[in-house]
Design a protein around this motif. Sequence first.
Motif, PDB file in Angstrom:
ATOM      1  N   LYS A  41      20.042  19.524  53.400  1.00 12.54           N
ATOM      2  CA  LYS A  41      18.836  18.749  53.102  1.00 12.54           C
ATOM      3  C   LYS A  41      18.367  18.988  51.671  1.00 12.54           C
ATOM      4  CE  LYS A  41      17.127  18.432  57.856  1.00 12.54           C
ATOM      5  NZ  LYS A  41      16.047  18.816  58.810  1.00 12.54           N
ATOM      6  N   ALA A  42      18.504  20.230  51.195  1.00  8.41           N
ATOM      7  CA  ALA A  42      18.101  20.550  49.819  1.00  8.41           C
ATOM      8  C   ALA A  42      18.951  19.795  48.810  1.00  8.41           C
ATOM      9  CB  ALA A  42      18.204  22.053  49.585  1.00  8.41           C
ATOM     10  N   ILE A  43      20.234  19.634  49.115  1.00  8.40           N
ATOM     11  CA  ILE A  43      21.142  18.926  48.206  1.00  8.40           C
ATOM     12  C   ILE A  43      20.707  17.480  48.011  1.00  8.40           C
ATOM     13  CG2 ILE A  43      23.527  18.068  47.969  1.00  8.40           C
ATOM     14  CD1 ILE A  43      24.412  20.683  49.346  1.00  8.40           C
ATOM     15  N   LYS A  44      20.070  16.891  49.020  1.00  5.02           N
ATOM     16  CA  LYS A  44      19.625  15.501  48.922  1.00  5.02           C
ATOM     17  C   LYS A  44      18.534  15.313  47.873  1.00  5.02           C
ATOM     18  CE  LYS A  44      20.862  14.406  53.704  1.00  5.02           C
ATOM     19  NZ  LYS A  44      20.374  13.998  55.045  1.00  5.02           N
ATOM     20  N   HIS A  45      17.915  16.414  47.457  1.00  2.00           N
ATOM     21  CA  HIS A  45      16.879  16.336  46.425  1.00  2.00           C
ATOM     22  C   HIS A  45      17.468  16.366  45.012  1.00  2.00           C
ATOM     23  CE1 HIS A  45      13.225  16.930  48.969  1.00  2.00           C
ATOM     24  NE2 HIS A  45      14.118  17.453  49.797  1.00  2.00           N
ATOM     25  N   LEU A  46      18.766  16.597  44.889  1.00  2.00           N
ATOM     26  CA  LEU A  46      19.391  16.724  43.572  1.00  2.00           C
ATOM     27  C   LEU A  46      19.573  15.376  42.898  1.00  2.00           C
ATOM     28  CD1 LEU A  46      22.303  19.322  43.988  1.00  2.00           C
ATOM     29  CD2 LEU A  46      20.244  19.589  42.615  1.00  2.00           C
ATOM     30  N   HIS A  47      19.331  15.372  41.594  1.00  2.00           N
ATOM     31  CA  HIS A  47      19.668  14.237  40.745  1.00  2.00           C
ATOM     32  C   HIS A  47      20.582  14.747  39.637  1.00  2.00           C
ATOM     33  CE1 HIS A  47      16.698  11.678  42.662  1.00  2.00           C
ATOM     34  NE2 HIS A  47      15.831  12.679  42.567  1.00  2.00           N
ATOM     35  N   ASN A  48      21.316  13.876  39.012  1.00  2.00           N
ATOM     36  CA  ASN A  48      22.179  14.280  37.904  1.00  2.00           C
ATOM     37  C   ASN A  48      21.378  15.047  36.859  1.00  2.00           C
ATOM     38  OD1 ASN A  48      24.444  13.104  39.044  1.00  2.00           O
ATOM     39  ND2 ASN A  48      24.209  11.185  37.937  1.00  2.00           N
TER      40      ASN A  48
ATOM     41  N   ILE B 293      25.498  18.846  36.977  1.00  2.00           N
ATOM     42  CA  ILE B 293      24.807  19.661  37.977  1.00  2.00           C
ATOM     43  C   ILE B 293      25.173  21.126  37.778  1.00  2.00           C
ATOM     44  CG2 ILE B 293      24.622  20.184  40.448  1.00  2.00           C
ATOM     45  CD1 ILE B 293      23.258  17.624  39.854  1.00  2.00           C
ATOM     46  N   LYS B 294      24.175  22.003  37.906  1.00  2.00           N
ATOM     47  CA  LYS B 294      24.417  23.440  37.902  1.00  2.00           C
ATOM     48  C   LYS B 294      24.033  24.006  39.268  1.00  2.00           C
ATOM     49  CE  LYS B 294      23.596  24.153  32.953  1.00  2.00           C
ATOM     50  NZ  LYS B 294      22.802  24.881  31.938  1.00  2.00           N
ATOM     51  N   ILE B 295      24.961  24.775  39.850  1.00  2.00           N
ATOM     52  CA  ILE B 295      24.669  25.485  41.096  1.00  2.00           C
ATOM     53  C   ILE B 295      24.598  26.959  40.740  1.00  2.00           C
ATOM     54  CG2 ILE B 295      25.354  25.875  43.482  1.00  2.00           C
ATOM     55  CD1 ILE B 295      27.098  23.412  43.327  1.00  2.00           C
ATOM     56  N   VAL B 296      23.419  27.531  40.838  1.00  2.00           N
ATOM     57  CA  VAL B 296      23.177  28.883  40.338  1.00  2.00           C
ATOM     58  C   VAL B 296      22.748  29.798  41.484  1.00  2.00           C
ATOM     59  CG1 VAL B 296      21.797  30.294  38.764  1.00  2.00           C
ATOM     60  CG2 VAL B 296      22.498  27.984  38.081  1.00  2.00           C
ATOM     61  N   GLY B 297      23.448  30.919  41.612  1.00  2.00           N
ATOM     62  CA  GLY B 297      23.062  31.933  42.580  1.00  2.00           C
ATOM     63  C   GLY B 297      22.635  33.195  41.861  1.00  2.00           C
ATOM     64  N   GLU B 298      21.399  33.565  42.001  1.00  2.00           N
ATOM     65  CA  GLU B 298      20.900  34.771  41.336  1.00  2.00           C
ATOM     66  C   GLU B 298      20.943  35.915  42.335  1.00  2.00           C
ATOM     67  OE1 GLU B 298      16.592  35.774  39.892  1.00  2.00           O
ATOM     68  OE2 GLU B 298      17.561  34.553  38.352  1.00  2.00           O
ATOM     69  N   GLY B 299      22.115  36.582  42.422  1.00  2.00           N
ATOM     70  CA  GLY B 299      22.287  37.613  43.435  1.00  2.00           C
ATOM     71  C   GLY B 299      22.353  37.041  44.830  1.00  2.00           C
ATOM     72  N   ALA B 300      22.837  35.806  44.945  1.00  2.00           N
ATOM     73  CA  ALA B 300      22.869  35.111  46.233  1.00  2.00           C
ATOM     74  C   ALA B 300      24.253  35.206  46.866  1.00  2.00           C
ATOM     75  CB  ALA B 300      22.481  33.649  46.055  1.00  2.00           C
ATOM     76  N   THR B 301      24.271  35.463  48.177  1.00  2.00           N
ATOM     77  CA  THR B 301      25.510  35.476  48.960  1.00  2.00           C
ATOM     78  C   THR B 301      25.459  34.365  49.996  1.00  2.00           C
ATOM     79  OG1 THR B 301      25.833  37.870  48.726  1.00  2.00           O
ATOM     80  CG2 THR B 301      26.922  36.797  50.586  1.00  2.00           C
ATOM     81  N   ILE B 302      26.489  33.523  50.000  1.00  2.00           N
ATOM     82  CA  ILE B 302      26.653  32.546  51.080  1.00  2.00           C
ATOM     83  C   ILE B 302      27.750  33.071  51.996  1.00  2.00           C
ATOM     84  CG2 ILE B 302      27.227  30.180  51.699  1.00  2.00           C
ATOM     85  CD1 ILE B 302      26.164  29.270  49.015  1.00  2.00           C
ATOM     86  N   GLU B 303      27.403  33.318  53.234  1.00  2.00           N
ATOM     87  CA  GLU B 303      28.316  33.979  54.175  1.00  2.00           C
ATOM     88  C   GLU B 303      28.572  33.081  55.379  1.00  2.00           C
ATOM     89  OE1 GLU B 303      27.713  37.711  57.101  1.00  2.00           O
ATOM     90  OE2 GLU B 303      27.676  38.228  54.958  1.00  2.00           O
ATOM     91  N   VAL B 304      29.858  32.830  55.646  1.00  2.00           N
ATOM     92  CA  VAL B 304      30.247  31.958  56.754  1.00  2.00           C
ATOM     93  C   VAL B 304      30.288  32.761  58.054  1.00  2.00           C
ATOM     94  CG1 VAL B 304      32.063  30.475  57.672  1.00  2.00           C
ATOM     95  CG2 VAL B 304      31.583  30.480  55.215  1.00  2.00           C
ATOM     96  N   ALA B 305      29.619  32.251  59.066  1.00  2.00           N
ATOM     97  CA  ALA B 305      29.641  32.886  60.386  1.00  2.00           C
ATOM     98  C   ALA B 305      31.008  32.687  61.034  1.00  2.00           C
ATOM     99  CB  ALA B 305      28.550  32.291  61.259  1.00  2.00           C
ATOM    100  N   PRO B 306      31.404  33.578  61.944  1.00  2.00           N
ATOM    101  CA  PRO B 306      32.705  33.456  62.608  1.00  2.00           C
ATOM    102  C   PRO B 306      32.862  32.095  63.276  1.00  2.00           C
ATOM    103  CG  PRO B 306      31.736  35.588  63.066  1.00  2.00           C
ATOM    104  CD  PRO B 306      30.682  34.797  62.353  1.00  2.00           C
ATOM    105  N   ASN B 307      34.059  31.502  63.113  1.00  2.00           N
ATOM    106  CA  ASN B 307      34.339  30.204  63.719  1.00  2.00           C
ATOM    107  C   ASN B 307      35.838  30.079  63.948  1.00  2.00           C
ATOM    108  OD1 ASN B 307      35.593  28.296  61.427  1.00  2.00           O
ATOM    109  ND2 ASN B 307      34.044  29.615  60.468  1.00  2.00           N
ATOM    110  N   GLY B 308      36.262  28.988  64.563  1.00  2.00           N
ATOM    111  CA  GLY B 308      37.674  28.787  64.833  1.00  2.00           C
ATOM    112  C   GLY B 308      38.230  27.522  64.210  1.00  2.00           C
TER     113      GLY B 308
END
Length: 312
Positions: A45-52, A83-98
């Motif tokens: 949903k946050a990505i939908k707010h992005l503009h060039n 577009i800039k995607i910036v993580g300031e000490g941010a971790t994106i972690e994928v939950a276990p899946n198959g």
Amino acid sequence: MTKPHFIALLVLLFISISLMARTVNVKLLGVVGDGRTDDATAISKAIKHLHNGDILYFPSGTYKVYITKNKSSVISLTGRKNIKIVGEGATIEVAPNGFTHYNIIYSENCNNLSISGFTLRGDRLYHDYKTTNSTHEFGYGIFIVGNKPDKKSNVFINACEIYDMPGDAIVTKNGISGGKIAITGCNLHHCRRQGISILDSDEVTIKNCLIHHIGTSEDINGTAPMAGIDIEPGSGTKIVNKVTVSGTTISDCGYLSIVGRPNKLYLVDSSIEDISLHTNKVNNVAPSGTIERVSFLTTSPRRHHFYAEDFI
């Protein structure tokens, strides 16, 4: 307040609001980042707010994401510019899946996309490899695609740690676009298949990176080829034009540190440990380029596959 002063104040206010609007802070849009809450839907949903020209900003935190269908992406951008995607000490972690295919970040036909400062962690250690009959080698950290010849796809990845992917840390496939990929200051490790896969691509620069522990590790079997960098122009233009690797250390890979078929390879100021470098001739034409100040080390009985005569 006089009318001219009032108008000037409105102009300054408009400029200030415009400048503020260029940064989309995901935590102000419902993304939690506490390491427990499923943030996948809120990030979409946050990505939908992005503009060039905007910045997608992730403050410090651990953003847990749950994959709910095959071939899905947590952050997916198509046809965006600057577009800039910036993580300031941010971790994106994928939950276990198959699921057999997924991407943490997916870019298609994006020009001047910058990704920096993130830790991206897959579910390699806890993935369900058994329920679906597959090699499960297509879980990627970042997947870059440029499949339109009239739309350059230039992507810059800086200061990211990507690990525990069931497949590859980074995959590039933007040769049709004629764009450039730059991967700098990244730590890519403990992925089952590759550190970096370079499919059809025009120009890829890998600088000041660490690529290590690719393949089988911690009782989790790897899947072939298990290379640090695999250059395989097998689709699209079927060409990898130019690859430059500098200031980079590659070690502890299940197969070769670098393998593949680039038209031009420049390898300088780097350390290749254990297995080394193997490039193949294309249509009996040797690749061109240079190899300078490279330390080839071995810590196992495997023999080096380094063919200096392949270079002119």
